[in-house]
Motif scaffolding. Structure first.
Motif: not given
Length: 481
Positions: A423-427, A416-421
């Protein structure tokens, strides 16, 4: 095509099943349960094909095969064995076996091997250097998927055919390349590896072919390239799918003509190397997309070896895990063992980082765990902690490969992380945190110096510290030097 077949195995059930299958195919079959019975049968009548086990009650079947092939060069021998190691497969080829089948084997595969042996006659492999092959290869695994890999390796070690190894990151492609080199006639010459993904595009040709003094800015002296460094040995081209198109053209020319010139040079140099290439990409798809030369693909893909992912050979996970713990102990780390429930945890995990990830985890467990016996709960905790960081990449692969591995892990465990907006900040946060912490540590917590080292201003650094929740401590300076 049918003929006479002698089947040798000390297990009466195997003799019965194999003999029945071969008789149904039209072959005349006799059986033996020991080396003594084999010798009597051979003395009475030489069969068209000998099919034999390795471990027999009165000796080693491979030793007998070596003697028989020396006395009867026209006799094709098919070896099967439950000793499913690379050393067994290579040893079978070394003593002159026509084919090697790991137990358990498919009767149809055996039937095809017998027909091929009768039709084509005796297989004569080139002779390998005389050192005894032990179980020292770094390739570990007894699963059916790895047995097929061993069979292909055994068939190519004695020749110079170009090999293309494909497989996911961390499956051990360089280990396969090294095994092909170490077991072959070039073993006493250099094994040289070059990772295409780790070399700047503009330097790849100079790395491969070398350069002359003055060939480009900064070329202060003549430097030998990897082709020269590997002379007489093996050149391993890793991540070949990342090779630029112009370098592909030069490599193709070398493979076609057998010689090359250095960058800035004019003299042709003979390319006396065996080429083994590897990729984690679909080269056929790259060819279709116009990103990889089709003629080079066919030049490289003479002998393809597809390495299975670790999740495709789960039966090998406990064997590999214990091997890595043993190797960690040999390197001076505390000796550890695995509880039964720990083995179940390892077998149930998907290992997106493959064998490299398993090795890294075992070394971490060996270094940090206080318990001598590692249980399932300890492994679950370790795997949970590991999911919060990128899978460790090799020095050559760098941070790019680590981020890719991290994304693969997230896709498997948290799709779900791939689509919940988020991902960028997390990585970015996962990469930025250790970077900032390392610079603060290097400069004694001084934020001004750390900001300068990072190439950002102090206000930006302070904002990132607040966003990431990094505590610099009350007594650490943040201003004047």
């Amino acid at each position: 095509m049918t003929g006479s077949v002698l089947v040798v195995d000390d297990d009466s059930a195997i003799r019965t099943v194999v003999a029945a299958a071969l008789r149904r195919a039209g072959h005349a079959v006799t059986t033996a349960a020991s080396l003594a019975e084999l010798r009597r049968a051979i003395g009475a009548a030489l069969p068209d094909v000998l099919v034999t086990d390795v471990v027999l009650p009165d000796g080693n079947g491979l030793d007998e095969v070596a003697r028989l092939t020396a006395e009867h060069p026209a006799l094709p021998v098919i070896v099967f064995s439950a000793q499913n190691t690379l050393a067994t497969a290579v040893r079978a080829t070394e003593v002159g076996a026509f084919d090697y089948l790991p137990k358990p084997f498919d009767l149809d595969v055996l039937g095809q091997a017998v027909r091929s042996a009768i039709a084509r006659g005796r297989h004569l492999p080139a002779e390998l250097p005389g050192d005894e092959l032990g179980g020292g290869s770094s390739l570990i695994g007894r699963s059916p998927a790895m047995q097929e890999v061993y069979r292909v390796i055994a068939r190519v070690v004695s020749n110079d055919l170009t090999v293309l190894i494909s497989g996911e990151s961390g499956t051990g492609k360089e280990l396969v390349a090294k095994a092909i080199h170490d077991l072959g006639p070039r073993r006493r010459a250099p094994f040289v590896a070059l990772n295409m993904a780790a070399i700047p595009r503009e330097l790849i040709e100079a790395e491969l072919f070398g350069h002359e003094r003055g060939a480009f800015t900064g070329a202060q002296a003549r430097v030998a390239g990897k082709f020269e460094q590997a002379a007489g040995g093996t050149l391993f081209l890793d991540e070949i799918g990342d090779m630029p198109m112009d370098a592909q053209t030069r490599l193709l020319r070398v493979l076609q003509q057998g010689e090359f010139t250095t960058v800035g040079g004019a003299r042709a140099i003979k390319a006396d190397v065996r080429i083994v290439a590897a990729t984690n990409k679909d080269l056929a798809a790259l060819v279709q997309a116009g990103q990889f030369r089709e003629d080079l693909f066919y030049r490289l893909n003479v002998v393809p070896i597809a390495l299975p992912s670790l999740r495709e050979r789960r039966d090998d996970v406990p064997l590999l895990a214990r091997h890595f713990l043993d190797r960690a102990a040999e390197d001076g780390l505390p000796r550890k063992s695995l509880a039964v429930d720990a083995v179940a945890v390892l077998e149930g995990y998907d290992w997106p980082g493959n064998v490299r990830q398993l090795e890294n985890l075992m070394r971490r467990i060996a270094a940090l765990s206080r318990d001598e016996v590692i249980d399932g709960d300890a492994l679950r905790r370790a795997l949970g902690e590991a999911s919060a960081m990128p899978v460790q990449a090799t020095r050559d692969e760098g941070i790019e490969a680590a981020v890719r591995a991290r994304l693969e892990r997230i896709a498997i465990e948290e799709p779900r992380t791939l689509d919940d907006g988020t991902l960028y900040d997390r990585i970015i946060g996962e990469v930025e945190r250790p970077l900032i912490e390392a610079m603060l540590g290097r400069h004694g917590g001084n934020q001004l110096r750390a900001a300068r080292a990072l190439g950002i201003n102090r206000n930006t650094l302070r904002k990132r510290l607040d966003t990431l929740g990094i505590d610099v401590g009350p007594n650490r300076p943040d201003g004047a030097e």
